[in-house]
Design an enzyme around this catalytic site. Sequence first.
Site, PDB file in Angstrom:
ATOM      1  N   ASN A  72       0.855  -1.186   0.000  1.00  0.00           N
ATOM      2  CA  ASN A  72       0.000   0.000   0.000  1.00  0.00           C
ATOM      3  C   ASN A  72       0.889   1.234   0.000  1.00  0.00           C
ATOM      4  OD1 ASN A  72      -1.573   2.221   0.663  1.00  0.00           O
ATOM      5  ND2 ASN A  72      -2.535   1.281   2.458  1.00  0.00           N
ATOM      6  N   LYS A 107       3.118   1.101   3.205  1.00  0.00           N
ATOM      7  CA  LYS A 107       2.695   0.115   4.204  1.00  0.00           C
ATOM      8  C   LYS A 107       2.642  -1.236   3.518  1.00  0.00           C
ATOM      9  CE  LYS A 107       0.065   3.724   6.336  1.00  0.00           C
ATOM     10  NZ  LYS A 107      -1.049   4.577   6.040  1.00  0.00           N
ATOM     11  N   ARG A 153      -2.233  -1.765  -3.881  1.00  0.00           N
ATOM     12  CA  ARG A 153      -3.146  -0.625  -3.896  1.00  0.00           C
ATOM     13  C   ARG A 153      -2.767   0.216  -5.113  1.00  0.00           C
ATOM     14  NH1 ARG A 153      -2.714   4.973  -0.683  1.00  0.00           N
ATOM     15  NH2 ARG A 153      -4.724   5.797  -1.297  1.00  0.00           N
ATOM     16  N   HIS A 209     -11.697  10.148   6.068  1.00  0.00           N
ATOM     17  CA  HIS A 209     -10.349   9.563   6.002  1.00  0.00           C
ATOM     18  C   HIS A 209      -9.347  10.711   6.010  1.00  0.00           C
ATOM     19  CE1 HIS A 209      -7.336   6.554   4.295  1.00  0.00           C
ATOM     20  NE2 HIS A 209      -6.739   7.716   4.082  1.00  0.00           N
ATOM     21  N   GLY A 223      -5.548  11.250   6.270  1.00  0.00           N
ATOM     22  CA  GLY A 223      -4.152  10.784   6.286  1.00  0.00           C
ATOM     23  C   GLY A 223      -3.293  11.922   5.794  1.00  0.00           C
ATOM     24  N   VAL A 233      -4.371  10.767  10.811  1.00  0.00           N
ATOM     25  CA  VAL A 233      -4.855  11.889  11.623  1.00  0.00           C
ATOM     26  C   VAL A 233      -6.192  11.525  12.272  1.00  0.00           C
ATOM     27  CG1 VAL A 233      -5.561  14.310  11.564  1.00  0.00           C
ATOM     28  CG2 VAL A 233      -3.653  13.543  10.124  1.00  0.00           C
ATOM     29  N   GLY A 234      -7.096  10.964  11.502  1.00  0.00           N
ATOM     30  CA  GLY A 234      -8.437  10.641  12.015  1.00  0.00           C
ATOM     31  C   GLY A 234      -8.400   9.694  13.200  1.00  0.00           C
ATOM     32  N   ASN A 293      -5.645   9.150  15.225  1.00  0.00           N
ATOM     33  CA  ASN A 293      -4.716   9.500  16.306  1.00  0.00           C
ATOM     34  C   ASN A 293      -4.847  10.900  16.872  1.00  0.00           C
ATOM     35  OD1 ASN A 293      -3.105   7.005  16.290  1.00  0.00           O
ATOM     36  ND2 ASN A 293      -2.591   7.649  14.210  1.00  0.00           N
TER      37      ASN A 293
HETATM   38  N1  LIG Z   1      -0.308  10.447  16.791  1.00  0.00           N
HETATM   39  C1  LIG Z   1      -0.615  11.238  15.756  1.00  0.00           C
HETATM   40  N2  LIG Z   1      -1.168  12.460  15.949  1.00  0.00           N
HETATM   41  C2  LIG Z   1      -1.462  13.268  14.907  1.00  0.00           C
HETATM   42  N3  LIG Z   1      -1.253  12.920  13.620  1.00  0.00           N
HETATM   43  C3  LIG Z   1      -0.723  11.713  13.386  1.00  0.00           C
HETATM   44  C4  LIG Z   1      -0.372  10.804  14.419  1.00  0.00           C
HETATM   45  N4  LIG Z   1       0.138   9.669  13.857  1.00  0.00           N
HETATM   46  C5  LIG Z   1       0.109   9.889  12.513  1.00  0.00           C
HETATM   47  N5  LIG Z   1      -0.403  11.092  12.232  1.00  0.00           N
HETATM   48  C6  LIG Z   1      -0.544  11.756  10.937  1.00  0.00           C
HETATM   49  O1  LIG Z   1      -1.117  10.920   9.966  1.00  0.00           O
HETATM   50  C7  LIG Z   1      -0.675  11.359   8.663  1.00  0.00           C
HETATM   51  C8  LIG Z   1      -0.326  10.134   7.831  1.00  0.00           C
HETATM   52  O2  LIG Z   1      -1.462   9.326   7.746  1.00  0.00           O
HETATM   53  P1  LIG Z   1      -1.508   8.020   6.826  1.00  0.00           P
HETATM   54  O3  LIG Z   1      -2.905   7.523   6.851  1.00  0.00           O
HETATM   55  O4  LIG Z   1      -0.451   7.074   7.263  1.00  0.00           O
HETATM   56  O5  LIG Z   1      -1.125   8.704   5.444  1.00  0.00           O
HETATM   57  P2  LIG Z   1      -0.894   8.225   3.962  1.00  0.00           P
HETATM   58  O6  LIG Z   1      -1.451   6.822   3.850  1.00  0.00           O
HETATM   59  O7  LIG Z   1      -1.679   9.226   3.175  1.00  0.00           O
HETATM   60  O8  LIG Z   1       0.559   8.293   3.696  1.00  0.00           O
HETATM   61  C9  LIG Z   1       0.514  12.279   8.899  1.00  0.00           C
HETATM   62  O9  LIG Z   1       0.114  13.627   8.710  1.00  0.00           O
HETATM   63  C10 LIG Z   1       0.822  12.065  10.374  1.00  0.00           C
HETATM   64  O10 LIG Z   1       1.328  13.207  10.984  1.00  0.00           O
HETATM   65  C1  LIG Z   2      -5.515   9.005  -2.790  1.00  0.00           C
HETATM   66  C2  LIG Z   2      -4.651   9.531  -1.708  1.00  0.00           C
HETATM   67  O1  LIG Z   2      -4.633  10.714  -1.475  1.00  0.00           O
HETATM   68  O2  LIG Z   2      -3.926   8.629  -1.011  1.00  0.00           O
HETATM   69  P1  LIG Z   2      -2.949   8.917   0.231  1.00  0.00           P
HETATM   70  O3  LIG Z   2      -3.787   9.547   1.283  1.00  0.00           O
HETATM   71  O4  LIG Z   2      -2.462   7.552   0.658  1.00  0.00           O
HETATM   72  O5  LIG Z   2      -1.888   9.822  -0.249  1.00  0.00           O
HETATM   73 MG   LIG Z   3      -3.140   6.134   3.042  1.00  0.00          MG
END
Ligand SMILES: Nc1ncnc2c1ncn2[C@@H]1O[C@H](COP(=O)(O)OP(=O)(O)O)[C@@H](O)[C@H]1O
Ligand SMILES: CC(=O)OP(=O)(O)O
Ligand SMILES: [Mg+2]
Length: 399
Positions: free
Chosen positions: A7, A14, A94, A209, A211, A331-332, A334
């Site tokens: 992913n 991941k 993914r 969602h 992230g 973020v959602g 944590n």
């Molecule tokens: N404990 C935490 N508190 C606040 N934000 C967090 C925490 N752990 C992770 N994050 C935030 O989550 C985001 C990454 O989320 P993630 O779902 O892994 O992203 P992506 O899959 O898009 O790479 C980053 O902005 C990170 O700072």
């Molecule tokens: C589609 C997308 O924005 O994925 P990610 O949050 O993993 O960057």
């Molecule tokens: Mg993601």
Amino acid sequence: MYILVINAGSSSLKYQLFDMPLDKPLCTGLIERIGTNEAFIRHKILTVDPTQTIERQEAIADHSAGLQQMVELLSDAEIGLIHSADDIKAVGHRVVHGGERFANATLITPAVKETIKDLFPLAPLHNPINYQCIEIAEKTFPNARQIAVFDTAFHQTMPEYAFRYAIPESLYTDEGIRVYGFHGTSHKYVSEKAAAWLGKPDAKLISIHLGNGCSITAVQNGKSLDTSMGFSPLAGLVMGTRSGDIDPSVIFHLIAKGYSADAVNNLLNKQSGMQGLTGLNDMRDIRKALEAGNQAAALALDIYAYRIQKYIGSYAAVLNGLDALIFTAGVGENDSAMREQICANLDFLAVYLDSDKNRVATGDVREVNRSDSAVKILVIPTNEELEIAQQSFDLLETA
Ligand SMILES: Nc1ncnc2c1ncn2[C@@H]1O[C@H](COP(=O)(O)OP(=O)(O)O)[C@@H](O)[C@H]1O
Ligand SMILES: CC(=O)OP(=O)(O)O
Ligand SMILES: [Mg+2]
């Protein structure tokens, strides 16, 4: 049967190795802050008791270097989980953009790879990386089936009045310009968990969602009705480095000022969002800046939360009711302060967050609303990898 899932997000990579159809994870891996000197890898082996975790911080230049580390750890003589590449029967990938062609998991053929490539311009932070991961996996696991699970697939149920833009029809029929929506695997996974938690298959849900990329989806009867990302993953909410919604005239204005189209594309995808507002894209760093009294961080967090509130109001109208809000992803899951800020102004929907419950982290599905809240507020850890493993296994069973 061992299925490896890869992913690749925009800021992270991941992976999980599953024993299917047991849904049993054998190891999980997370590589964050790719491309910085503070890249971090956490590889957790779940087959030993207690769980063995290898963590290290080192520069990981790109997703390809990250995958290399994964392969070394998986096949390590001492702690490895596979003896040969052929132990892995399938690799589930993914893939972010699948256009209109893919509503289900798909065996990767040269033609499928071409389609993924054709869509590079529409998901510039993702599809090139996803494609690279497929090519590396094909070389590393030459006898495994390679399967793509698309972020866009879940949103293929959206009604036409939601997925069409108000532009000439030929741009849709000839050019495929429409809303596609992303993070579908995650929205599907958490909304199914929420419906099961509520015991209500036809629940009206808003899945949020958050992230590095962020999107919000209205779900009813397990189907996506509308979602905030659009033709590409640039639209909608404020993200780590992406602007989200913006008046298109800003783009023409910048081009008239001398920016090239590529420069504007780069600006909106990589230098905007929280990065543009604060100079930081990682929410943990923004929280630290806020604690240090940084005013730009405070304003950016207000803009981020306000945009989400606007979408919640809009999707409550789309659904004509609301059973639950779901918070998921980095973020959602944590950032309890962000959940609190978002829910603070939703009294008109009788959404009432319980601050004490909200601060307790369990790593499992949990309810963080007050008992008098008309709407449940659920924190649900997403597991895109498990969803991809299940869809990949089902595809192999029926193929
Ligand atoms: N404990 C935490 N508190 C606040 N934000 C967090 C925490 N752990 C992770 N994050 C935030 O989550 C985001 C990454 O989320 P993630 O779902 O892994 O992203 P992506 O899959 O898009 O790479 C980053 O902005 C990170 O700072
Ligand atoms: C589609 C997308 O924005 O994925 P990610 O949050 O993993 O960057
Ligand atoms: Mg993601």
